[in-house]
Design an enzyme around this catalytic site. Structure first.
Site, short mmCIF file in Angstrom:
data_model
loop_
_atom_site.label_atom_id
_atom_site.label_comp_id
_atom_site.label_asym_id
_atom_site.label_seq_id
_atom_site.Cartn_x
_atom_site.Cartn_y
_atom_site.Cartn_z
N TYR A 56 20.83 22.88 7.85
CA TYR A 56 21.10 21.92 6.77
C TYR A 56 22.52 21.39 6.85
O TYR A 56 23.44 22.11 7.24
CB TYR A 56 20.91 22.59 5.40
N GLU A 58 23.65 18.81 4.17
CA GLU A 58 23.75 17.82 3.08
C GLU A 58 25.19 17.40 2.87
O GLU A 58 26.11 18.24 2.89
CB GLU A 58 23.22 18.41 1.77
N ASP A 202 17.46 -7.23 7.76
CA ASP A 202 16.72 -6.10 8.33
C ASP A 202 16.44 -6.47 9.78
O ASP A 202 15.57 -7.30 10.07
CB ASP A 202 15.42 -5.89 7.54
N THR A 228 16.12 0.04 12.40
CA THR A 228 15.59 1.25 13.01
C THR A 228 16.31 1.47 14.34
O THR A 228 16.97 0.56 14.86
CB THR A 228 14.07 1.13 13.28
N LYS A 231 13.12 1.11 18.22
CA LYS A 231 12.37 -0.03 18.77
C LYS A 231 13.12 -0.59 19.98
O LYS A 231 13.21 0.10 20.99
CB LYS A 231 12.16 -1.08 17.67
N ARG A 237 13.22 8.00 16.80
CA ARG A 237 12.72 7.40 15.55
C ARG A 237 13.77 7.65 14.49
O ARG A 237 14.24 8.78 14.32
CB ARG A 237 11.41 8.06 15.10
N1 PLP Z 1 11.80 -3.13 8.82
C1 PLP Z 1 11.14 -3.81 9.78
C2 PLP Z 1 11.48 -5.24 10.01
C3 PLP Z 1 10.15 -3.18 10.53
O1 PLP Z 1 9.48 -3.86 11.46
C4 PLP Z 1 9.87 -1.81 10.29
C5 PLP Z 1 8.85 -1.07 11.05
O2 PLP Z 1 8.08 -1.54 11.77
C6 PLP Z 1 10.57 -1.16 9.27
C7 PLP Z 1 11.53 -1.84 8.56
C8 PLP Z 1 10.25 0.26 8.87
O3 PLP Z 1 10.55 1.19 9.80
P1 PLP Z 1 9.86 2.66 9.73
O4 PLP Z 1 8.49 2.49 10.27
O5 PLP Z 1 10.78 3.49 10.58
O6 PLP Z 1 9.87 3.10 8.31
#
Ligand code: PLP
Length: 422
Positions: A56, A58, A202, A228, A231, A237
């Site tokens: 842990y 935190e 995002d 993320t 990808k 992940r």
């Molecule tokens: N934001 C976008 C644009 C995504 O394409 C994705 C996943 O495909 C996410 C957020 C969420 O990611 P996770 O699947 O790791 O929760």
């Protein structure tokens, strides 16, 4: 340290070991064309499967709620430094478990329950967390969706501006999961400024392209950026959040203790490895090839009679309407999987079909490019996709393509020395 697949698991839990062996076979002998997937390096896999899962931590480096975190502090600081250097960011939080937790924490930092937000409609390529009614985002906040224009299926910034003026959102979210074109973050910034909204980008899908300078970078433009790491960035992940210095405390508090508790330190260490890999020789060339491969794949699919949403691609993915071949996306994806070509079905803008049986497929090139495949292979793969989809009743076509896919995969081995059972 052993390879990540070794005899111990086979002895302890042969059932799971067998399933992992099956998945290994699938990943190495199929064409993984889901654009949000990739093959993480051995170094990343090794870090994920390590003793770093045991503890842990935190809190944040130097301010932990648990003793014994000296090495974890150094690891997390390294991950932060590398991410800041790679993306030239003022502040970064590396503790996010997933892209969804990153978006959750960003909303938590900037919004109150019920606040107005704008995000891209999932029907036009936005993510679930961009306001889908079935998701927490759609339940906790008042989301108003924008989409692409009917004319060219691209983001229509005039329309987005006019929605923003009407809605007066507190936050505008830009970025998508299924948009094959460049996102103009500067335009989004202008619109956000005109209505006094925060801007969140995002970049989960295109982050690798951004790191390589192949797509405009929102980090200096947006107030907060989520992504993320698994990808196009090719890490474990997980996810991270960037923000301007002035929001650092807000974001860190929203992550811990706001929306998460114990960080996944094995995952954070693996993110650090991935950031190092992204700064090393070959990363830019890799991302460049991802984009080149997607363009060739797009042309090939067009030649096979699929209709491409927006007519092509600027990034790592293609959104293709399969209805001109008298198929739907779900059946097309299932037929292709039988032939060893794994894509996912997807809604296309203004789709008349349902999300479970949409009109499109969404193939991408990040994983194939990691294997070393180039333009020649993309042309061949597009031909196989055409052969399979044009003869849906012919199992013999799928069997023949499956064999050829296997042979192509053998020429581009991946993880070939990792299977070390028994
Ligand atoms: N934001 C976008 C644009 C995504 O394409 C994705 C996943 O495909 C996410 C957020 C969420 O990611 P996770 O699947 O790791 O929760």
């Amino acid at each position: 340290m052993s390879t990540y697949m070794d005899a111990q698991l086979f002895q302890t839990d042969p059932q799971i070991a067998k399933l992992m062996e099956g998945e290994y076979e699938r990943q190495t002998t199929c064409l993984m064309m889901i654009p949000s997937e990739n093959y993480a390096s051995r170094a990343v896999l090794q870090t994920m499967g390590s003793i770093l899962t045991n503890k842990y931590a935190e809190g944040y480096p130097g301010e932990r709620y648990y003793n014994g975190c000296a090495f974890y502090d150094m690891l997390e600081n390294l991950a932060i430094e590398r991410a800041r250097k790679l993306f030239k960011a003022e502040h970064v939080n590396v503790q996010l478990h997933t892209g969804t937790s990153a978006n959750y924490a960003a909303y938590y930092a900037f919004l109150e329950l019920g606040d107005k937000v704008m995000g891209m409609s999932t029907a036009h390529g936005g993510h679930l967390t961009h306001g889908k009614d079935l998701n927490f985002s759609g339940r906790f906040y008042e989301f108003h969706s924008y989409g692409v224009s009917k004319k060219d299926e691209r983001l229509d910034y005039d329309e987005i501006r006019s929605i923003a003026k009407k809605v007066k959102p507190k936050l505008i979210v830009c970025g998508a999961s299924a948009y094959p074109r460049t996102v103009d973050f500067e335009k989004f910034r202008e619109i956000a400024d005109e209505v006094g909204a925060f801007l969140m980008a995002d970049i989960a899908h295109i982050v690798g392209l951004i790191a390589a300078g192949l797509h405009p970078d929102p980090i200096k433009v947006a107030d907060v950026v989520t992504t993320t790491t698994h990808k196009t960035l090719r890490g474990p992940r997980g996810a991270i959040i960037f923000c301007k210095r002035q929001y650092a405390e807000k974001i860190d508090k929203a992550v811990f203790p706001g929306t998460q508790a114990g960080p996944l330190m094995h995952q954070i260490a693996a993110k650090a490895v991935c950031f190092k890999e992204a700064q090393s020789f070959g990363f830019k060339e890799y991302q460049n090839q991802v984009v080149k491969n997607a363009a060739v794949l797009a042309d090939g699919l067009k030649d096979q009679g699929l209709r491409l949403v927006t007519g092509g691609t600027d990034n790592h993915l293609v959104l293709a309407d399969v209805t001109p071949l008298k198929l739907n996306g779900k059946d097309a994806a299932d037929l292709l999987e039988e032939a060893g070509i794994v894509v996912n079905c997807n809604l296309i803008p203004f789709d008349k079909r349902s999300a479970m049986s949409p009109s499109g497929i969404r193939p991408g090139t990040p994983a194939l490019t990691t294997r070393g495949m180039k333009e020649e292979e993309m042309t061949q793969i597009a031909k196989w996709i055409g052969e399979v989809l044009k003869k849906p009743k012919k199992e013999s076509v799928r069997i023949a393509v499956r064999q050829q896919v296997r042979e192509m995969c053998e020429q581009f081995p991946i993880y070939h020395d990792l299977l070390n059972w028994r």
